[in-house]
Enzyme design. Structure first.
Site, mmCIF file in Angstrom:
data_model
loop_
_atom_site.group_PDB
_atom_site.id
_atom_site.type_symbol
_atom_site.label_atom_id
_atom_site.label_comp_id
_atom_site.label_asym_id
_atom_site.label_seq_id
_atom_site.Cartn_x
_atom_site.Cartn_y
_atom_site.Cartn_z
ATOM 1 N N SER A 66 0.794 -1.205 -0.075
ATOM 2 C CA SER A 66 0.140 0.052 -0.090
ATOM 3 C C SER A 66 0.710 1.132 0.134
ATOM 4 O O SER A 66 0.524 2.089 -0.634
ATOM 5 C CB SER A 66 -0.976 -0.077 1.355
ATOM 6 O OG SER A 66 -1.817 -1.285 1.448
ATOM 7 N N HIS B 106 0.526 4.696 4.514
ATOM 8 C CA HIS B 106 -0.212 5.327 3.779
ATOM 9 C C HIS B 106 -0.001 6.590 3.300
ATOM 10 O O HIS B 106 0.572 7.274 2.137
ATOM 11 C CB HIS B 106 -1.584 5.166 3.618
ATOM 12 C CG HIS B 106 -1.957 3.800 3.518
ATOM 13 N ND1 HIS B 106 -3.521 3.437 3.573
ATOM 14 C CD2 HIS B 106 -1.624 2.601 3.467
ATOM 15 C CE1 HIS B 106 -3.535 2.154 3.371
ATOM 16 N NE2 HIS B 106 -2.441 1.471 3.445
#
Length: 382
Positions: free
Chosen positions: A277, A335
């Protein structure tokens, strides 16, 4: 009876302590079988407490265990020094290697184009003879051999129809698929927990910063990440090139993991993380920053569309909210770190790093083309 009730309370408190030691702060929750790979600190005082309870019981007195203090995760900021050095060194080496690979790729393409031009002239002269030869060769093959050749030809046509970005991402998807299959092998899970999951409390902290970007335990998690990467692969590779894209992807994974290390160490929410991610957020942020007016959509809601710039702002706001409210389903720090690195690289990093690669290319060119001195005829020195 009083001793039995106290022992039951003691068991409940130990179970709460075990859950406290393994928080769910992962990019995607790891299966409970993986959480067992992180050893729990042994309590040497339990044997002593057991001895005191036995003595109290023998003496006819009620043994009351002392109130346990829940262990706090150790915060050691000095353990982040090696990951910091590794992050800086790996990022620099990634872009340096990408610059050299691009130089070699361009050079090989030029040589290949020259050789293909020569072969076309040669084939033009021998066109009639080649047609007859290949026609006779095809007629001599069996039906099975013909089917195999047709299948290989169809695969080659499909591969040739892919863009350069899709071809590059296909290799990344293959690596992620191999690691996903390895997670299903029980004998390999301890090895994968050690090297393919990141945790600032682990002894191995640097190498997993790279390997965890190719590690997924959940099939849904991997499919979602790889779909987003496949969607943006053509755009990012056309903007940056294959070599620069790979450097950005790998560096984004390492930098996002380091940001996750810092956040976990500062808050004490130590726990394992894995997934691509962080790298994908870097790629997504780079494309949305470079082409903010591009229109994006949702697969399940094709009617809804929004600009890439607004999508990036919404994702960043979601990760900030996750950090503030303590959401633990995803690693929001990773993230956010990947997204900020992607924005910074398009805005400033491309000029600071990639545009100034000329001295490195010259040095590599001179080093590669250095030829040993040929001895002069007649031999002898002087």
């Amino acid at each position: 009876m009083a001793w039995r009730s106290c022992s039951m309370k003691w068991t409940k408190i130990n179970s709460l302590n075990a859950s406290f030691m393994c928080p769910k702060s992962t990019r995607l929750n790891i299966h409970p079988q993986q959480r067992c790979g992180f050893r729990k600190a042994q309590r040497p005082s339990e044997s002593k407490r057991g001895g005191q309870e036995t003595e109290g019981e023998a003496g006819g007195q009620k043994a009351v265990p002392p109130t346990p203090v829940p262990p706090m995760p150790s915060r050691r900021p000095h353990q982040l020094f090696r990951p910091l050095v590794f992050t800086v060194g790996f990022t620099g080496c990634s872009f340096g290697a990408a610059a050299i690979l691009q130089y070699e790729s361009v050079k090989s393409r030029v040589q290949l184009a020259i050789e293909e031009a020569k072969e076309e002239k040669r084939d033009t002269l021998l066109e009639g003879h080649d047609t007859t030869y290949w026609h006779n060769w095809w007629n001599q093959l069996s039906n099975f051999q013909k089917q195999v050749i047709l299948f290989i030809s169809a695969v080659d046509d499909f591969w040739s129809g892919l863009s350069e970005g899709q071809k590059t991402v296909t290799g990344i998807i293959a690596l992620n698929t191999v690691v996903l299959c390895c997670w299903r092998v029980p004998s390999m899970q301890r090895f994968l927990v050690k090297y393919f999951t990141t945790n600032p409390a682990s002894k191995t902290r640097c190498l997993p910063m790279v390997l965890s970007s190719f590690s997924h335990y959940s099939v849904i998690h991997m499919v979602a990440n790889m779909y987003v990467l496949w969607t943006f692969s053509s755009s990012i590779v056309s903007l940056l090139g294959r070599e620069q894209f790979l450097a950005l992807y790998l560096s984004g994974g390492v930098i996002s993991t380091f940001v996750s290390y810092v956040f976990k160490t500062a808050t004490g929410r130590l726990g394992p993380s894995l997934g691509a991610s962080g790298s994908i957020m870097t790629v997504l942020a780079a494309v949305c920053t470079k082409i903010p007016e591009a229109k994006l959509g949702i697969v399940l809601l094709p009617v809804v569309s929004f600009s890439a710039g607004n999508a990036l702002k919404a994702l960043v706001a979601l990760d900030i909210a996750g950090l503030l409210f303590g959401w633990r389903f995803f690693d929001h720090a990773a993230h956010l770190g990947g997204a900020l690195f992607g924005v910074w690289y398009i805005g400033y990093g491309h000029e600071m790093i990639w545009r100034k690669r000329e001295p490195l290319i010259k040095f590599w060119h001179e080093l590669r083309n250095v030829s040993p001195r040929k001895p002069r005829p007649g031999g002898g020195g002087g």
